[in-house]
Design a protein around this motif. Structure first.
Motif, short mmCIF file in Angstrom:
data_model
loop_
_atom_site.label_atom_id
_atom_site.label_comp_id
_atom_site.label_asym_id
_atom_site.label_seq_id
_atom_site.Cartn_x
_atom_site.Cartn_y
_atom_site.Cartn_z
N SER A 55 -3.93 2.41 11.87
CA SER A 55 -3.64 2.75 10.47
C SER A 55 -3.32 1.48 9.71
CB SER A 55 -2.47 3.73 10.39
OG SER A 55 -2.81 4.96 10.99
N LEU A 56 -3.99 1.29 8.57
CA LEU A 56 -3.75 0.11 7.75
C LEU A 56 -2.50 0.34 6.92
CD1 LEU A 56 -5.48 -2.53 7.46
CD2 LEU A 56 -6.51 -0.67 8.74
N ALA A 57 -1.42 -0.32 7.31
CA ALA A 57 -0.19 -0.30 6.54
C ALA A 57 -0.19 -1.54 5.66
CB ALA A 57 1.02 -0.23 7.46
N SER A 58 0.92 -2.24 5.55
CA SER A 58 1.01 -3.41 4.67
C SER A 58 2.35 -4.08 4.88
CB SER A 58 0.87 -2.98 3.21
OG SER A 58 1.19 -4.05 2.33
N ILE A 59 2.41 -5.38 4.59
CA ILE A 59 3.72 -6.03 4.60
C ILE A 59 4.61 -5.45 3.51
CG2 ILE A 59 2.95 -8.17 5.67
CD1 ILE A 59 3.05 -9.46 2.84
N ALA A 60 4.00 -4.75 2.52
CA ALA A 60 4.80 -4.08 1.49
C ALA A 60 5.62 -2.95 2.08
CB ALA A 60 3.90 -3.54 0.38
N GLY A 61 5.28 -2.50 3.28
CA GLY A 61 6.09 -1.51 3.97
C GLY A 61 7.09 -2.12 4.93
N GLN A 62 7.09 -3.46 5.01
CA GLN A 62 7.99 -4.18 5.90
C GLN A 62 9.07 -4.94 5.13
OE1 GLN A 62 7.52 -4.42 9.53
NE2 GLN A 62 6.27 -2.65 9.06
N VAL A 63 8.69 -5.48 3.97
CA VAL A 63 9.63 -6.22 3.13
C VAL A 63 9.50 -5.69 1.70
CG1 VAL A 63 9.54 -8.30 4.55
CG2 VAL A 63 7.93 -8.03 2.66
N ALA A 64 10.48 -6.01 0.86
CA ALA A 64 10.47 -5.51 -0.52
C ALA A 64 9.30 -6.08 -1.30
CB ALA A 64 11.78 -5.87 -1.21
N ALA A 65 8.55 -5.18 -1.94
CA ALA A 65 7.47 -5.57 -2.85
C ALA A 65 7.79 -4.90 -4.18
CB ALA A 65 6.11 -5.12 -2.32
N VAL A 66 8.59 -5.57 -4.99
CA VAL A 66 9.15 -4.96 -6.19
C VAL A 66 8.11 -4.34 -7.11
CG1 VAL A 66 10.46 -5.45 -8.30
CG2 VAL A 66 11.24 -6.37 -6.11
N PRO A 67 6.95 -4.97 -7.36
CA PRO A 67 5.99 -4.36 -8.28
C PRO A 67 5.16 -3.25 -7.66
CG PRO A 67 5.69 -6.76 -8.11
CD PRO A 67 6.51 -6.33 -6.97
N LEU A 68 5.41 -2.92 -6.38
CA LEU A 68 4.61 -1.92 -5.67
C LEU A 68 5.53 -0.89 -5.03
CD1 LEU A 68 2.13 -4.37 -3.91
CD2 LEU A 68 1.60 -2.90 -5.87
N ALA A 69 6.37 -0.29 -5.84
CA ALA A 69 7.43 0.58 -5.31
C ALA A 69 6.87 1.76 -4.52
CB ALA A 69 8.32 1.07 -6.45
N ALA A 70 5.95 2.51 -5.12
CA ALA A 70 5.41 3.70 -4.45
C ALA A 70 4.54 3.32 -3.26
CB ALA A 70 4.62 4.53 -5.45
N TYR A 71 3.76 2.26 -3.41
CA TYR A 71 2.90 1.78 -2.34
C TYR A 71 3.74 1.35 -1.14
CZ TYR A 71 -0.77 -1.13 -0.18
OH TYR A 71 -1.70 -1.70 0.67
N GLY A 72 4.78 0.58 -1.39
CA GLY A 72 5.65 0.14 -0.31
C GLY A 72 6.33 1.30 0.40
N ALA A 73 6.77 2.28 -0.37
CA ALA A 73 7.42 3.44 0.23
C ALA A 73 6.46 4.19 1.13
CB ALA A 73 7.94 4.37 -0.87
N ALA A 74 5.22 4.36 0.66
CA ALA A 74 4.22 5.08 1.45
C ALA A 74 3.86 4.31 2.72
CB ALA A 74 2.97 5.33 0.60
N LYS A 75 3.68 3.00 2.61
CA LYS A 75 3.29 2.21 3.77
C LYS A 75 4.42 2.13 4.80
CE LYS A 75 -0.92 1.17 2.52
NZ LYS A 75 -2.09 1.69 3.26
N ALA A 76 5.66 2.11 4.34
CA ALA A 76 6.78 2.16 5.28
C ALA A 76 6.77 3.50 6.02
CB ALA A 76 8.10 1.96 4.54
N GLY A 77 6.49 4.55 5.30
CA GLY A 77 6.37 5.85 5.93
C GLY A 77 5.24 5.91 6.94
N LEU A 78 4.13 5.24 6.63
CA LEU A 78 2.99 5.22 7.54
C LEU A 78 3.33 4.50 8.84
CD1 LEU A 78 0.08 5.80 8.23
CD2 LEU A 78 -0.60 3.84 6.84
N VAL A 79 4.11 3.43 8.73
CA VAL A 79 4.56 2.74 9.95
C VAL A 79 5.36 3.71 10.82
CG1 VAL A 79 6.09 0.94 10.85
CG2 VAL A 79 4.49 0.42 9.00
N GLY A 80 6.28 4.45 10.20
CA GLY A 80 7.07 5.41 10.95
C GLY A 80 6.23 6.50 11.57
N ALA A 81 5.26 7.01 10.83
CA ALA A 81 4.39 8.06 11.35
C ALA A 81 3.57 7.55 12.53
CB ALA A 81 3.47 8.56 10.24
#
Length: 252
Positions: free
Chosen positions: A135-161
């Protein structure tokens, strides 16, 4: 190593295949011998693909139909690449409920349904190789990406899933590995769109490149090479991990 044989004959479904990383992934896996089904909202035109099809990843029934089509045309599914994604350049204060729901639907719910469908298709496999879901996540799901709030939240969730799916499969005795790959800043249309929404596109891309330890953005081909490794037998010890491919950005 003869890379043209590393994935010989393995049936693969790639979602988000029209994007920069998606196209590079289809080309790389096909070059290593995989039989690749390339999918997006509309069937992409990719010569390297053995099959192209339309797939709306936000619909569980569409996943079932797509995998059935792939298996009918190419054979039992061996590899799934959860690559579909959408980035909305908004911070936590300005993201609307609609934008949040759309981001979660494509970046989290879609690949979650993909994990479910991939496991269902591969859990009773008798092939000599493990089934693999990347699954393609992102470093936005690993560290804060202030301009990508929803994207980062989703990618962090994808890592957990992904971690949950990997351990579930291992404990259930399914011959399936699940891995999240977290790219950094990669030269794609998505990144250009984000940069353009935040200011002058070229200036913003240049700023991002200068923030990289190696002074440049990543390429789709580099991400595709990492994916090819992860789905190969060379990576059989890797499951339940979120691997970062960002040119050292997070390490700095």
């Amino acid at each position: 190593m003869d890379l043209t044989r590393r994935l010989a004959g393995r049936v693969t479904l790639v979602t988000g295949a029209s994007g920069g990383i998606g196209q590079a992934t289809v080309a790389r896996l096909a070059a290593e011998g995989a039989l690749v089904a390339a999918s997006d909202l509309t069937a992409p035109d990719l010569p390297a693909a053995a099959l192209t099809l339309a797939l709306d990843v936000t619909r569980p029934g569409a996943w079932e139909a797509a995998i059935a089509q792939v298996q009918d045309r190419l054979g039992p599914l061996d590899i799934l690449i959860n690559g579909a994604g959408l980035a909305i350049a908004k911070d936590i204060e300005t993201t609307t409920p609609e934008e949040l729901r759309r981001s979660l639907a494509i970046n989290l719910e879609g690949p979650f349904f993909g994990l479910q469908a991939g496991i269902a298709a591969m859990k009773r496999r008798s092939a000599p190789h493990d089934g693999v879901i990347v699954s393609l996540a992102s470093i936005a799901g690993q560290v804060a990406a202030v301009p990508l709030a929803a994207y980062g939240a989703a990618k962090a969730g994808l890592v957990g899933a992904t971690k949950t799916a990997a351990i579930h499969c291992a404990e259930a005795g399914y011959p399936i590995r699940a891995v999240a790959l977290c790219p950094g800043f990669v030269e794609t249309g998505m990144l250009s769109g984000i940069a353009g929404s935040l200011g002058d596109t070229e200036a913003m891309l240049g700023k991002l490149a200068r923030r990289q330890p190696n002074g440049r953005l990543g390429t789709p081909e580099e991400v595709a090479a990492a994916i090819a490794f992860l789905v190969s037998d060379d990576a059989r010890a890797i499951t339940g991990e979120a691997l970062i491919a960002d040119g050292g950005f997070v390490a700095r």
